[in-house]
Motif scaffolding. Structure first.
Motif, PDB file in Angstrom:
ATOM      1  N   VAL A 135      78.264  64.946  37.665  1.00  0.00           N
ATOM      2  CA  VAL A 135      77.883  63.533  37.687  1.00  0.00           C
ATOM      3  C   VAL A 135      77.590  63.054  36.262  1.00  0.00           C
ATOM      4  O   VAL A 135      76.671  63.551  35.610  1.00  0.00           O
ATOM      5  CB  VAL A 135      76.645  63.293  38.577  1.00  0.00           C
ATOM      6  N   ALA A 136      78.385  62.111  35.790  1.00  0.00           N
ATOM      7  CA  ALA A 136      78.163  61.488  34.489  1.00  0.00           C
ATOM      8  C   ALA A 136      77.614  60.085  34.729  1.00  0.00           C
ATOM      9  O   ALA A 136      78.200  59.311  35.494  1.00  0.00           O
ATOM     10  CB  ALA A 136      79.457  61.414  33.687  1.00  0.00           C
ATOM     11  N   MET A 137      76.478  59.778  34.094  1.00  0.00           N
ATOM     12  CA  MET A 137      75.828  58.490  34.341  1.00  0.00           C
ATOM     13  C   MET A 137      75.333  57.859  33.050  1.00  0.00           C
ATOM     14  O   MET A 137      74.971  58.555  32.101  1.00  0.00           O
ATOM     15  CB  MET A 137      74.631  58.652  35.285  1.00  0.00           C
ATOM     16  N   GLU A 138      75.319  56.541  33.067  1.00  0.00           N
ATOM     17  CA  GLU A 138      74.646  55.757  32.038  1.00  0.00           C
ATOM     18  C   GLU A 138      73.663  54.847  32.756  1.00  0.00           C
ATOM     19  O   GLU A 138      74.065  53.974  33.533  1.00  0.00           O
ATOM     20  CB  GLU A 138      75.633  54.923  31.230  1.00  0.00           C
ATOM     21  N   PRO A 139      72.354  55.069  32.569  1.00  0.00           N
ATOM     22  CA  PRO A 139      71.363  54.252  33.280  1.00  0.00           C
ATOM     23  C   PRO A 139      71.330  52.822  32.751  1.00  0.00           C
ATOM     24  O   PRO A 139      72.026  52.479  31.783  1.00  0.00           O
ATOM     25  CB  PRO A 139      70.048  54.978  32.986  1.00  0.00           C
ATOM     26  N   LEU A 161      67.622  67.402  46.393  1.00  0.00           N
ATOM     27  CA  LEU A 161      68.899  68.105  46.408  1.00  0.00           C
ATOM     28  C   LEU A 161      68.709  69.598  46.679  1.00  0.00           C
ATOM     29  O   LEU A 161      69.535  70.233  47.337  1.00  0.00           O
ATOM     30  CB  LEU A 161      69.621  67.933  45.068  1.00  0.00           C
ATOM     31  N   SER A 162      67.612  70.145  46.158  1.00  0.00           N
ATOM     32  CA  SER A 162      67.382  71.585  46.297  1.00  0.00           C
ATOM     33  C   SER A 162      67.192  72.009  47.749  1.00  0.00           C
ATOM     34  O   SER A 162      67.277  73.202  48.064  1.00  0.00           O
ATOM     35  CB  SER A 162      66.168  72.008  45.470  1.00  0.00           C
ATOM     36  N   THR A 170      70.662  72.827  39.048  1.00  0.00           N
ATOM     37  CA  THR A 170      71.229  71.701  38.310  1.00  0.00           C
ATOM     38  C   THR A 170      70.915  71.896  36.833  1.00  0.00           C
ATOM     39  O   THR A 170      69.791  72.247  36.474  1.00  0.00           O
ATOM     40  CB  THR A 170      70.634  70.363  38.785  1.00  0.00           C
ATOM     41  N   THR A 171      71.919  71.683  36.005  1.00  0.00           N
ATOM     42  CA  THR A 171      71.717  71.685  34.560  1.00  0.00           C
ATOM     43  C   THR A 171      72.094  70.304  34.039  1.00  0.00           C
ATOM     44  O   THR A 171      73.170  69.800  34.355  1.00  0.00           O
ATOM     45  CB  THR A 171      72.569  72.761  33.869  1.00  0.00           C
ATOM     46  N   ARG A 172      71.176  69.702  33.278  1.00  0.00           N
ATOM     47  CA  ARG A 172      71.383  68.334  32.794  1.00  0.00           C
ATOM     48  C   ARG A 172      71.539  68.316  31.273  1.00  0.00           C
ATOM     49  O   ARG A 172      70.893  69.080  30.557  1.00  0.00           O
ATOM     50  CB  ARG A 172      70.221  67.438  33.206  1.00  0.00           C
ATOM     51  N   TYR A 173      72.411  67.405  30.825  1.00  0.00           N
ATOM     52  CA  TYR A 173      72.742  67.310  29.409  1.00  0.00           C
ATOM     53  C   TYR A 173      72.806  65.844  28.967  1.00  0.00           C
ATOM     54  O   TYR A 173      72.952  64.935  29.784  1.00  0.00           O
ATOM     55  CB  TYR A 173      74.112  67.945  29.128  1.00  0.00           C
ATOM     56  N   ARG A 174      72.738  65.662  27.636  1.00  0.00           N
ATOM     57  CA  ARG A 174      72.918  64.342  27.025  1.00  0.00           C
ATOM     58  C   ARG A 174      73.949  64.471  25.904  1.00  0.00           C
ATOM     59  O   ARG A 174      73.897  65.416  25.107  1.00  0.00           O
ATOM     60  CB  ARG A 174      71.587  63.834  26.467  1.00  0.00           C
ATOM     61  N   ARG A 175      74.879  63.525  25.831  1.00  0.00           N
ATOM     62  CA  ARG A 175      75.899  63.569  24.779  1.00  0.00           C
ATOM     63  C   ARG A 175      75.258  63.410  23.405  1.00  0.00           C
ATOM     64  O   ARG A 175      74.388  62.551  23.210  1.00  0.00           O
ATOM     65  CB  ARG A 175      76.955  62.484  24.983  1.00  0.00           C
ATOM     66  N   THR A 176      75.724  64.219  22.468  1.00  0.00           N
ATOM     67  CA  THR A 176      75.132  64.173  21.132  1.00  0.00           C
ATOM     68  C   THR A 176      75.750  63.096  20.254  1.00  0.00           C
ATOM     69  O   THR A 176      75.195  62.761  19.206  1.00  0.00           O
ATOM     70  CB  THR A 176      75.271  65.539  20.429  1.00  0.00           C
ATOM     71  N   HIS A 187      75.601  70.033  39.205  1.00  0.00           N
ATOM     72  CA  HIS A 187      74.915  70.557  40.389  1.00  0.00           C
ATOM     73  C   HIS A 187      75.749  71.703  40.969  1.00  0.00           C
ATOM     74  O   HIS A 187      76.899  71.483  41.376  1.00  0.00           O
ATOM     75  CB  HIS A 187      74.749  69.468  41.447  1.00  0.00           C
ATOM     76  N   GLU A 188      75.193  72.890  41.025  1.00  0.00           N
ATOM     77  CA  GLU A 188      75.919  74.066  41.515  1.00  0.00           C
ATOM     78  C   GLU A 188      75.602  74.337  42.987  1.00  0.00           C
ATOM     79  O   GLU A 188      74.436  74.321  43.390  1.00  0.00           O
ATOM     80  CB  GLU A 188      75.550  75.303  40.698  1.00  0.00           C
TER      81      GLU A 188
END
Length: 238
Positions: A135-139, A161-162, A170-176, A187-188
Motif C-alpha cells: 500500500v502506497a499512500m500520500e495523506p 489488521l493483526s 507490517t513494515t512501513r517506510y517513507r521515500r527519501t 503487509h505480510e
C-alpha cells in the motif's frame, strides 16, 4: 544512529517479443539476484533479496517487484551505490546491457515502523508471508492530517489488521526523495493471494477513522503480490 533503508524495484521486460517471460525470470532469479546478494555480502550488509509477482496478471503498476533491505539509508547517497548499480549492468543470460532489455523503476525508502503480529515477534524472516499487500499512500496535506495518518496506523489500523487470519507483520517506510506517494506499508500474510481474508480486511477498512484517512488521502495505491523468489539470508526480515 543509522536508519534502515529499502530499495524498491519495479521491473518488466521492455519487449516481450524479444525477452520472453521465461528468459526474463531466469535472468532475474538465477543471475541478477545472486549477483546483487554477493555484492551485498562484500559490503557486510544483511544479504537478502525478495522478489514478488503481482497477483493480477493485468497489472501495469507493479508487474514484478524486488525488495532489498539494508542497514543504513546513508548508503543511498554514496558513490559505492553507483558502482554497485554499474557492476550489475551486464547480463550473461540476456547477452548484454540489462537496461536495454528490462524497464526498471527505483524507489528508495527509510524504515519508520515494524509491527509484528501476535506471536511472531520472535520468529525470523523464514516465517515471512507468501503474500504481501503493498500500500502506497500520500495523506492529506495539512500537518493535522499527516499526524492523524500516523496515529491511525499506530493506534488502530495495524492492531486491527493483526487480528486477520494469516497476518504476519507490517513494515512501513517513507521515500527519501520526497516524491509522492511518500508512505509505503508492506503487509505480510502467510497464505496465497486468493486465500487472503478479504472479508476480515474489509471490516478493518470499514472503521470511521479508516474512511476519514482514505477520504483525505491524495494518493492511495494497493497491490497484492505473491512471493516468487528469495535469495540470500532467508532469516532477515524487511
Amino acid at each position: 544512529m543509522s536508519t534502515p533503508g529499502l530499495t524498491f524495484v519495479i521491473s518488466r521486460p521492455k519487449d516481450p517479443q524479444k525477452t520472453s517471460d521465461d528468459l526474463y525470470n531466469r535472468f532475474y532469479n538465477e543471475e541478477h539476484l545472486p549477483d546483487i546478494v554477493a555484492l551485498m555480502k562484500r559490503l557486510d550488509f544483511p544479504a537478502l533479496a525478495l522478489r514478488y509477482q503481482n497477483a493480477d496478471p493485468a497489472s501495469t503498476r507493479i508487474p514484478y517487484l524486488a525488495l532489498y533491505p539494508y542497514p543504513d539509508t546513508a548508503w543511498q547517497k554514496t558513490p559505492e551505490r553507483t558502482k554497485f548499480i554499474e557492476s550489475t549492468r551486464h547480463s550473461r543470460v540476456l547477452g548484454g546491457d540489462i537496461y536495454e532489455a528490462v524497464d526498471f523503476g527505483f524507489r528508495l525508502y527509510e524504515k519508520i515502523q515494524t509491527f509484528e503480529g501476535y506471536g511472531h515477534a520472535e520468529k525470523s524472516g523464514r516465517e515471512r508471508g507468501q503474500t504481501i499487500v503493498c500500500v502506497a499512500m500520500e495523506p492529506g496535506a495539512s500537518e493535522e492530517q499527516q499526524a492523524d495518518f500516523e496515529d491511525w496506523y499506530r493506534k488502530q489500523h495495524l492492531d486491527m489488521l493483526s487480528m486477520c487470519k494469516g497476518y504476519r507483520r507490517t513494515t512501513r517506510y517513507r521515500r527519501t526523495d520526497g516524491v509522492k506517494p511518500r508512505f509505503l506499508a508492506l503487509h505480510e500474510y502467510a497464505c496465497e493471494p486468493d486465500e487472503l481474508p478479504s472479508e476480515q480486511i474489509a471490516q478493518v477498512s470499514a472503521t470511521e477513522w479508516t474512511k476519514k484517512i482514505l477520504a483525505e488521502a491524495e494518493v492511495f495505491e494497493r497491490d497484492v503480490l505473491r512471493l516468487v523468489h528469495v535469495e540470500g539470508d532467508e532469516g532477515v526480515k524487511l
